[in-house]
Design a protein around this motif. Structure first.
Motif, mmCIF file in Angstrom:
data_model
loop_
_atom_site.group_PDB
_atom_site.id
_atom_site.type_symbol
_atom_site.label_atom_id
_atom_site.label_comp_id
_atom_site.label_asym_id
_atom_site.label_seq_id
_atom_site.Cartn_x
_atom_site.Cartn_y
_atom_site.Cartn_z
ATOM 1 N N VAL A 20 -29.668 44.536 15.354
ATOM 2 C CA VAL A 20 -28.730 44.663 15.101
ATOM 3 C C VAL A 20 -28.367 42.792 14.147
ATOM 4 C CG1 VAL A 20 -27.039 44.372 16.329
ATOM 5 C CG2 VAL A 20 -26.246 45.395 14.720
ATOM 6 N N GLU A 21 -29.108 41.960 15.293
ATOM 7 C CA GLU A 21 -28.850 40.642 14.370
ATOM 8 C C GLU A 21 -28.896 40.288 13.817
ATOM 9 O OE1 GLU A 21 -28.539 40.673 19.325
ATOM 10 O OE2 GLU A 21 -29.770 41.665 18.304
ATOM 11 N N ILE A 22 -30.094 40.993 13.012
ATOM 12 C CA ILE A 22 -31.220 40.388 12.048
ATOM 13 C C ILE A 22 -30.775 41.117 10.651
ATOM 14 C CG2 ILE A 22 -33.834 41.397 10.703
ATOM 15 C CD1 ILE A 22 -34.834 40.006 13.267
ATOM 16 N N LEU A 23 -30.200 42.594 10.986
ATOM 17 C CA LEU A 23 -29.560 42.604 10.352
ATOM 18 C C LEU A 23 -27.863 42.727 9.930
ATOM 19 C CD1 LEU A 23 -30.191 46.998 10.983
ATOM 20 C CD2 LEU A 23 -31.540 44.440 9.582
ATOM 21 N N PHE A 24 -27.256 42.020 10.903
ATOM 22 C CA PHE A 24 -25.928 41.242 10.860
ATOM 23 C C PHE A 24 -26.140 39.620 9.903
ATOM 24 C CE2 PHE A 24 -23.629 37.813 11.941
ATOM 25 C CZ PHE A 24 -21.931 38.499 12.161
ATOM 26 N N ILE A 25 -27.626 39.108 10.004
ATOM 27 C CA ILE A 25 -27.442 37.709 8.629
ATOM 28 C C ILE A 25 -27.851 38.790 7.621
ATOM 29 C CG2 ILE A 25 -29.861 36.289 8.654
ATOM 30 C CD1 ILE A 25 -30.198 36.169 11.069
ATOM 31 N N GLU A 26 -28.652 39.483 7.505
ATOM 32 C CA GLU A 26 -28.964 40.077 6.139
ATOM 33 C C GLU A 26 -27.201 39.917 4.925
ATOM 34 O OE1 GLU A 26 -31.443 42.749 3.422
ATOM 35 O OE2 GLU A 26 -32.152 42.528 5.119
ATOM 36 N N ARG A 38 -21.040 29.931 1.549
ATOM 37 C CA ARG A 38 -21.968 29.425 2.263
ATOM 38 C C ARG A 38 -21.295 30.087 3.457
ATOM 39 N NH1 ARG A 38 -21.113 23.323 1.736
ATOM 40 N NH2 ARG A 38 -23.111 23.400 -0.446
ATOM 41 N N ALA A 39 -22.535 30.420 4.475
ATOM 42 C CA ALA A 39 -22.353 30.623 5.733
ATOM 43 C C ALA A 39 -22.116 30.453 6.931
ATOM 44 C CB ALA A 39 -22.588 32.570 5.446
ATOM 45 N N ALA A 40 -21.552 29.995 7.919
ATOM 46 C CA ALA A 40 -21.938 29.415 9.602
ATOM 47 C C ALA A 40 -21.797 31.092 10.243
ATOM 48 C CB ALA A 40 -21.031 28.459 10.329
ATOM 49 N N ILE A 41 -23.232 30.984 11.053
ATOM 50 C CA ILE A 41 -24.085 32.267 11.771
ATOM 51 C C ILE A 41 -24.195 31.912 12.901
ATOM 52 C CG2 ILE A 41 -24.624 34.652 11.545
ATOM 53 C CD1 ILE A 41 -25.575 33.658 8.492
ATOM 54 N N ILE A 42 -23.655 32.037 14.392
ATOM 55 C CA ILE A 42 -24.267 32.606 15.600
ATOM 56 C C ILE A 42 -25.518 33.331 15.047
ATOM 57 C CG2 ILE A 42 -24.031 32.066 17.845
ATOM 58 C CD1 ILE A 42 -22.459 30.368 17.039
ATOM 59 N N VAL A 43 -26.283 33.045 15.869
ATOM 60 C CA VAL A 43 -28.247 33.935 16.060
ATOM 61 C C VAL A 43 -28.154 33.271 17.040
ATOM 62 C CG1 VAL A 43 -27.826 34.361 12.918
ATOM 63 C CG2 VAL A 43 -29.593 32.663 14.292
ATOM 64 N N ALA A 90 -28.008 29.435 18.374
ATOM 65 C CA ALA A 90 -27.340 28.507 17.613
ATOM 66 C C ALA A 90 -26.868 28.592 16.368
ATOM 67 C CB ALA A 90 -29.205 27.875 17.259
ATOM 68 N N ILE A 91 -26.076 27.506 16.086
ATOM 69 C CA ILE A 91 -25.354 27.873 14.891
ATOM 70 C C ILE A 91 -26.008 28.046 13.626
ATOM 71 C CG2 ILE A 91 -23.450 26.852 13.201
ATOM 72 C CD1 ILE A 91 -22.619 25.937 16.397
ATOM 73 N N LEU A 92 -26.752 28.553 12.030
ATOM 74 C CA LEU A 92 -27.289 28.058 11.239
ATOM 75 C C LEU A 92 -26.282 28.145 10.569
ATOM 76 C CD1 LEU A 92 -30.018 29.033 10.116
ATOM 77 C CD2 LEU A 92 -29.568 31.938 10.281
ATOM 78 N N ILE A 93 -25.987 27.425 9.089
ATOM 79 C CA ILE A 93 -25.187 27.173 8.271
ATOM 80 C C ILE A 93 -26.585 27.232 6.929
ATOM 81 C CG2 ILE A 93 -23.450 26.033 7.194
ATOM 82 C CD1 ILE A 93 -23.219 24.376 9.383
ATOM 83 N N VAL A 94 -25.949 27.995 6.064
ATOM 84 C CA VAL A 94 -26.985 29.120 5.128
ATOM 85 C C VAL A 94 -26.126 28.673 3.560
ATOM 86 C CG1 VAL A 94 -28.304 29.795 6.423
ATOM 87 C CG2 VAL A 94 -26.830 31.345 5.308
ATOM 88 N N GLU A 95 -26.898 28.036 2.550
ATOM 89 C CA GLU A 95 -25.910 28.584 1.231
ATOM 90 C C GLU A 95 -26.313 29.567 0.414
ATOM 91 O OE1 GLU A 95 -24.041 25.288 -1.455
ATOM 92 O OE2 GLU A 95 -26.332 25.343 -2.229
ATOM 93 N N ARG A 96 -26.291 30.538 0.144
ATOM 94 C CA ARG A 96 -27.063 31.145 -1.187
ATOM 95 C C ARG A 96 -27.403 31.327 -2.138
ATOM 96 N NH1 ARG A 96 -25.612 37.176 -2.573
ATOM 97 N NH2 ARG A 96 -27.370 38.128 -3.345
ATOM 98 N N ARG A 97 -28.856 30.807 -2.682
ATOM 99 C CA ARG A 97 -29.615 30.402 -3.710
ATOM 100 C C ARG A 97 -28.865 31.663 -4.961
ATOM 101 N NH1 ARG A 97 -33.794 27.200 -2.711
ATOM 102 N NH2 ARG A 97 -34.980 27.583 -1.211
ATOM 103 N N GLU A 98 -29.056 31.078 -6.140
ATOM 104 C CA GLU A 98 -28.914 31.248 -7.096
ATOM 105 C C GLU A 98 -30.436 32.748 -7.677
ATOM 106 O OE1 GLU A 98 -26.807 31.609 -9.195
ATOM 107 O OE2 GLU A 98 -26.244 29.338 -9.620
#
Length: 202
Positions: A20-26, A38-43, A90-98
């Motif tokens: 479920v963690e991988i589906l949660f990231i998507e 942008r999102a900050a996610i605990i993974v 870990a804290i993962l901070i991402v920004e969605r690409r165009e």
């Protein structure tokens, strides 16, 4: 394992089951506005370093720009909730690409390299039992600091109080991340081609 659930995710469509963690990231990435969300996610750290999950990281790099990764100590969630967990996170901070960028990467264009902020938090203020940790000198004595006590009406300092300093690396890491972002904005971060790494121009 339900097919109607897995089919909602690119990372689940060709699988009979998924964690479920991988589906949660998507799902988090799906909810971001292309180009600026942008999102900050605990993974779990395994998603970032397990060789068997390389396809997840490739998906992440195609759909997002990874802005920061902060490894957390095992104590972070040991006392959370009813049972807690000893999973390394870990804290993962991402920004969605165009969307155009994502399509280009998916058809084989290599994304341009960019700097990613990385840090390790050794302590987050408490130990495995939830007891508060304080900063100490090399000889083991606790470090104290003067904290001003102010009049709430005037703001005038009435006196100072000596207080121990909680051993928590996260506030320092946040300050370093904001400094990194600022240096990146003003062009103080450059790519060292000889070493293949990004460096800050002092």
């Amino acid at each position: 394992t339900e097919r109607h659930v897995l089919d909602q995710y690119e990372l689940g469509r060709e699988k009979t089951s998924h964690i479920v963690e991988i589906l949660f990231i998507e799902r988090c990435v799906q909810l971001l506005t292309p180009g600026k969300g942008r999102a900050a996610i605990i993974v779990p750290q395994s998603i970032l370093n397990n060789p068997g999950l390389n396809y997840v990281r490739k998906w992440l790099f195609a759909h997002t720009r990874v802005l920061a990764v902060v490894e957390l100590p095992v104590e972070t969630f040991l006392i959370s909730g009813r049972e807690g967990t000893g999973t390394l996170t870990a804290i993962l901070i991402v920004e969605r690409r165009e969307l155009d960028d994502t399509v280009s990467i998916l058809v084989g264009t290599n994304p341009a390299p960019y700097p990613i902020f990385m840090a390790i938090a050794d302590v987050v203020g408490y130990d495995r039992r939830g007891k508060t940790l304080y900063r100490k000198e090399l000889d083991g004595t606790e470090i104290v600091q003067d904290v001003p006590l102010c009049d709430p009406n005037t703001g005038q300092v009435l006196r100072t109080s000596k207080e121990r300093i909680v051993a928590n690396d996260l506030p320092h890491i946040v300050a370093e991340y904001l400094k990194f972002k600022s240096e990146l904005t003003v062009g103080k971060v450059h790519f060292d081609k000889a070493e293949g790494v990004y460096r800050v121009i002092e």
